[in-house]
Design a protein around this motif. Sequence first.
Motif, mmCIF file in Angstrom:
data_model
loop_
_atom_site.group_PDB
_atom_site.id
_atom_site.type_symbol
_atom_site.label_atom_id
_atom_site.label_comp_id
_atom_site.label_asym_id
_atom_site.label_seq_id
_atom_site.Cartn_x
_atom_site.Cartn_y
_atom_site.Cartn_z
ATOM 1 N N LEU A 123 -8.443 -17.559 10.377
ATOM 2 C CA LEU A 123 -9.762 -16.934 10.539
ATOM 3 C C LEU A 123 -10.887 -17.871 10.118
ATOM 4 O O LEU A 123 -11.938 -17.933 10.777
ATOM 5 C CB LEU A 123 -9.815 -15.644 9.736
ATOM 6 C CG LEU A 123 -8.852 -14.531 10.180
ATOM 7 C CD1 LEU A 123 -8.973 -13.314 9.278
ATOM 8 C CD2 LEU A 123 -9.094 -14.145 11.630
ATOM 9 N N MET A 124 -10.703 -18.648 9.028
ATOM 10 C CA MET A 124 -11.770 -19.544 8.572
ATOM 11 C C MET A 124 -11.997 -20.701 9.539
ATOM 12 O O MET A 124 -13.113 -21.211 9.645
ATOM 13 C CB MET A 124 -11.421 -20.083 7.180
ATOM 14 C CG MET A 124 -11.481 -19.023 6.082
ATOM 15 S SD MET A 124 -10.888 -19.634 4.490
ATOM 16 C CE MET A 124 -12.095 -20.892 4.146
ATOM 17 N N GLN B 298 -9.965 -17.523 16.259
ATOM 18 C CA GLN B 298 -10.086 -16.264 16.979
ATOM 19 C C GLN B 298 -11.231 -16.284 17.981
ATOM 20 O O GLN B 298 -11.251 -15.484 18.930
ATOM 21 C CB GLN B 298 -10.278 -15.107 15.980
ATOM 22 C CG GLN B 298 -11.615 -15.065 15.276
ATOM 23 C CD GLN B 298 -11.650 -15.990 14.061
ATOM 24 O OE1 GLN B 298 -10.704 -16.745 13.856
ATOM 25 N NE2 GLN B 298 -12.699 -15.898 13.266
ATOM 26 N N ASP B 299 -12.194 -17.209 17.793
ATOM 27 C CA ASP B 299 -13.324 -17.278 18.723
ATOM 28 C C ASP B 299 -13.019 -18.090 19.970
ATOM 29 O O ASP B 299 -13.820 -18.102 20.912
ATOM 30 C CB ASP B 299 -14.540 -17.880 18.020
ATOM 31 C CG ASP B 299 -14.991 -17.025 16.843
ATOM 32 O OD1 ASP B 299 -14.761 -15.807 16.880
ATOM 33 O OD2 ASP B 299 -15.560 -17.598 15.879
ATOM 34 N N SER B 300 -11.895 -18.824 19.986
ATOM 35 C CA SER B 300 -11.592 -19.715 21.108
ATOM 36 C C SER B 300 -10.440 -19.224 21.966
ATOM 37 O O SER B 300 -10.002 -19.939 22.865
ATOM 38 C CB SER B 300 -11.266 -21.120 20.579
ATOM 39 O OG SER B 300 -10.172 -21.071 19.689
ATOM 40 N N ILE C 136 -16.053 -19.717 5.486
ATOM 41 C CA ILE C 136 -15.664 -18.369 5.094
ATOM 42 C C ILE C 136 -16.393 -17.319 5.914
ATOM 43 O O ILE C 136 -15.930 -16.191 6.096
ATOM 44 C CB ILE C 136 -15.914 -18.174 3.568
ATOM 45 C CG1 ILE C 136 -15.253 -16.902 3.071
ATOM 46 C CG2 ILE C 136 -17.404 -18.182 3.293
ATOM 47 C CD1 ILE C 136 -13.764 -16.905 3.159
ATOM 48 N N TRP C 137 -17.556 -17.727 6.458
ATOM 49 C CA TRP C 137 -18.337 -16.763 7.245
ATOM 50 C C TRP C 137 -17.684 -16.450 8.586
ATOM 51 O O TRP C 137 -17.996 -15.425 9.208
ATOM 52 C CB TRP C 137 -19.754 -17.289 7.465
ATOM 53 C CG TRP C 137 -20.462 -17.626 6.192
ATOM 54 C CD1 TRP C 137 -20.761 -18.845 5.722
ATOM 55 C CD2 TRP C 137 -20.923 -16.692 5.205
ATOM 56 N NE1 TRP C 137 -21.389 -18.779 4.511
ATOM 57 C CE2 TRP C 137 -21.507 -17.448 4.156
ATOM 58 C CE3 TRP C 137 -20.910 -15.305 5.096
ATOM 59 C CZ2 TRP C 137 -22.061 -16.863 3.034
ATOM 60 C CZ3 TRP C 137 -21.462 -14.722 3.974
ATOM 61 C CH2 TRP C 137 -22.028 -15.498 2.952
ATOM 62 N N ARG C 138 -16.815 -17.321 9.042
ATOM 63 C CA ARG C 138 -16.171 -17.068 10.323
ATOM 64 C C ARG C 138 -15.147 -15.946 10.251
ATOM 65 O O ARG C 138 -14.721 -15.421 11.280
ATOM 66 C CB ARG C 138 -15.488 -18.348 10.822
ATOM 67 C CG ARG C 138 -16.447 -19.460 11.187
ATOM 68 C CD ARG C 138 -15.716 -20.615 11.815
ATOM 69 N NE ARG C 138 -16.639 -21.686 12.205
ATOM 70 C CZ ARG C 138 -16.270 -22.808 12.786
ATOM 71 N NH1 ARG C 138 -14.990 -23.029 13.041
ATOM 72 N NH2 ARG C 138 -17.166 -23.724 13.118
ATOM 73 N N VAL C 139 -14.732 -15.588 9.069
ATOM 74 C CA VAL C 139 -13.757 -14.496 8.936
ATOM 75 C C VAL C 139 -14.350 -13.199 9.465
ATOM 76 O O VAL C 139 -13.673 -12.374 10.085
ATOM 77 C CB VAL C 139 -13.320 -14.349 7.465
ATOM 78 C CG1 VAL C 139 -12.362 -13.188 7.292
ATOM 79 C CG2 VAL C 139 -12.676 -15.645 6.984
ATOM 80 N N GLU D 39 -25.151 -20.457 17.731
ATOM 81 C CA GLU D 39 -24.341 -21.470 17.048
ATOM 82 C C GLU D 39 -24.981 -22.835 17.280
ATOM 83 O O GLU D 39 -25.634 -23.056 18.314
ATOM 84 C CB GLU D 39 -22.906 -21.489 17.589
ATOM 85 C CG GLU D 39 -21.996 -20.459 16.962
ATOM 86 C CD GLU D 39 -20.548 -20.668 17.347
ATOM 87 O OE1 GLU D 39 -19.699 -20.744 16.435
ATOM 88 O OE2 GLU D 39 -20.263 -20.781 18.546
ATOM 89 N N GLY D 40 -24.792 -23.715 16.327
ATOM 90 C CA GLY D 40 -25.372 -25.048 16.456
ATOM 91 C C GLY D 40 -24.572 -26.095 15.720
ATOM 92 O O GLY D 40 -23.869 -25.802 14.736
ATOM 93 N N TRP D 41 -24.676 -27.332 16.229
ATOM 94 C CA TRP D 41 -23.977 -28.458 15.620
ATOM 95 C C TRP D 41 -24.908 -29.666 15.603
ATOM 96 O O TRP D 41 -25.730 -29.845 16.520
ATOM 97 C CB TRP D 41 -22.712 -28.822 16.406
ATOM 98 C CG TRP D 41 -21.697 -27.727 16.465
ATOM 99 C CD1 TRP D 41 -20.656 -27.510 15.636
ATOM 100 C CD2 TRP D 41 -21.642 -26.688 17.452
ATOM 101 N NE1 TRP D 41 -19.943 -26.411 16.015
ATOM 102 C CE2 TRP D 41 -20.529 -25.881 17.133
ATOM 103 C CE3 TRP D 41 -22.435 -26.349 18.561
ATOM 104 C CZ2 TRP D 41 -20.178 -24.754 17.884
ATOM 105 C CZ3 TRP D 41 -22.087 -25.231 19.306
ATOM 106 C CH2 TRP D 41 -20.970 -24.448 18.972
#
Length: 876
Positions: A50-51, A55-57, A174-177, A198-200
């Motif tokens: 999860l971190m 799960q987002d991909s 941790i926020w991606r959980v 989202e940004g990089w």
Amino acid sequence: MANFSRHDVRKGLNALRWPLRLTRAGMFAENLWQAAWPLVTVCLAVLAVLMLGLQDSVMVEVVWAFAVIAALAGAAALVYAFARFRIPSHAAALARLDETLPGRPVQALMDSQAIGESDAASTAVWRAHQARMSARAAQAEAVPADLRIARRDPFALRYVAVLGFAVALIFGSIWRVGSVAEMGPGGNAGLAGGAVWEGWAESPRYTGRPTIYLNDVADGTLAVPAGSLITLRLYGEVGALTVAETVSGRTGELPPASAPEQDFIVVQEGEISVNGPGGRTWEVAVLPDEVPEIDIIGNADSNALGQMTLPFAATDDYGVEAGEARIVLDLNAVDRRHGLTIAPDPRPEITVALPMPVAGDRTDFEESLIEDFSEHPWANLPVTVTLSALDAAEQQALSEPRDIILPGRRFFDPLAAAIIEQRRDLLWARGNAVRIGQILRAVAHRPDDVFRKDTNRLRLSRAITRLETLASYGLTDEQQSDLADDLWGLALAIEEGDLTSALERLREAQERLNQAMRDGASEAEIEELMRELRRATDDYLRQLMQQSQRNAEQNPDQPQSGDPQNQMQMTQDDLQRMMDRIQELMEQGRMAEAEQALQELQELLENMRVTQGGEGQNGQSAGEQAMEGLAETLRDQQGLSDQAFRDLQEQFNPNAQAGESQGNEGRSGGQGRGNEHTEGGQGEGRQEGAGEQGGQGQQQGQNQGGEGDSQGQGSLADRQQALRDELRRQQGSLPGAGTPEGDAARDALDRAGRAMDGAEEALRQRNFADAIDNQSQAMEALREGMRALGEAMQQEQQAGQQGQGTSEADRRAEAQDPLGRDSGSNGSVGTEEGLLQGEDVYRRARDLLDEIRRRSGEGERPDVELDYLGRLLDRF
């Protein structure tokens, strides 16, 4: 002990209170870990996935399937934990503590006397036994918990989960959980009703900085290198989120502020804002990319053949990519006389690439530009050198221009120097062609007084004719270059010579050395000329000996002319000492004394009678003495190489010797046992040598080098220098001159000497890796020289045995070579067989190779040692 009572027993058991509690706590932790490790493994694995945002991909269905599997695994692990976990009892803890004590003293204190209570003697023995057990129990210590569960987890799944969790802590968030909640019932509706982004921030690759996930960066300052790529992705309703930035400096057609995909490059400081729900604002601070720096750190130097060495240093914050040197003729500083009076032909500046480190850090390094400009028209003329360095951002830096005389080969033969001067004038300007032809004709006017070989006279005559013919029609660039090449080859032939007369060659070498002293030659040039003088002297002495032998064979009964007491007699060692003295005077700058000593040497050589005994010390021939001396030199060089390798280990890993001393003794002891007089093969200096001065050079190395292996690099370098001096002395008395094998032996020893010089210089700079490489080359060259010398001895031996019987000394030479090996089956002096006997040879070789591989696989070792071990693996 007779008064020991039950009260004392209880007191002894009370002393075990704290060890017992700690033991019970350890048992509790042990049982808990053995029962809960599957549950901990499942929890860490789920958190890692999860971190990292996996799960987002993937598709939602895959996430749901993973969730079901994780839930089932967690439930099974929880059931397993409740089924396996037991709280340890007091009795179990007491029993474990008692098991660690000899004689089970706790159980003995809790026991009662079964028989003989009415017998006073029996009761006294029982109480004495319990007193001893009480004293033994008082020494009890808490038993540590056994947390090893390898037997329960044979596939090490717990370590896989811990590794994944560590990677997630470094690269995840941790926020991606929380994003997994959006995939539950009603989650899509919440996403559709809101807007996210989202940004990089991706730094240029050459900086080596990681990509920054902007969602993890709070409002405030954002520091990124210039050229960083900012990538923003907007999700949800179009227009709910907008982007504003002032860092890209874009002035053309810009994308809409609400575009879902936005990419731009940071070129200046400014602000980036994501406006809307959950938006943020960053003040961008650009980390500057410093311009590289490069500078010349020393004077341009050259060797005897004119090869230039120019040291330089370069630095850059992210590393220098490339560099070059630009050399321009300093026309204002040229002495415009003779052929340089007219305007020069236009020539492009000299541009050569600078050497860069092949491996390692390029942010701060020192290198040397090594090039040979001897054949360039600007050789030995004033020039201006400018170095440039380029970094990955294509920023260029220039060094301060340095005015130097472009190094080139110097010619000391007057005729060769005159030809080279006219070649320079020809390359300076084609308008000098007529003048050059006239000067060369004047030089060759009396050929008998100038040329020593008719071929050189004919070559010069042909070059003059061709030059005058082409000059009448106008020289082209190609013709100018061809004529310059012809003159260069002619000058080299005259300078180096190919004389058949040893006396003429000796006189030529002396004249060139005299001219070099008058012209103020460099140390490298003088050393090369002294080497040539030694070779010419050896050839002259060989010719004298052969002539003397022929006279003795033709007139065996004719007495020697003259009074022996009035005749001058010198040995080759005397001549070598005189030449060493001449070289020492020149190195000290005492040229007048050196020139006078050289004149005396010339007179002695032309008027003396050389004496050389056929047998040396202890009944050995000159070849045997030379071979024995070279064998000693080889063993001493091996010892110095071993010591340099140990110093290399201590330099980068001071504790390595303590942990590996036993293994090193086993590996290096073999040579030490085989060469006891060299004291472990460390090159301490030998006690006996070939000839009258066989051990002086090595004894000097021992005195200078110190007495132990704990010497610094200075003592090791001094011992290397002493070994080089000893090799130079041995070269002077090497037999077999004039034969192909003897010349091959001399060439091999020349290479060994140059490698020793390089090793000495590296040792003085504490560069042990380069020193070991040079020492290996020296040892290989010594072996080649010994093989060639052995072949020369064999041929002399066979020639001497034709029509004669075999002497006892010859039979000894045939039986063994100077290294103690049996002669080869084909009659050769040495053989590679028999150095070691038995199958232990192959086992020993495998052990050494395995040890090298083991050390090369230890990444914590210094890079320089790993490079050396890699070269050993490549070679063997």
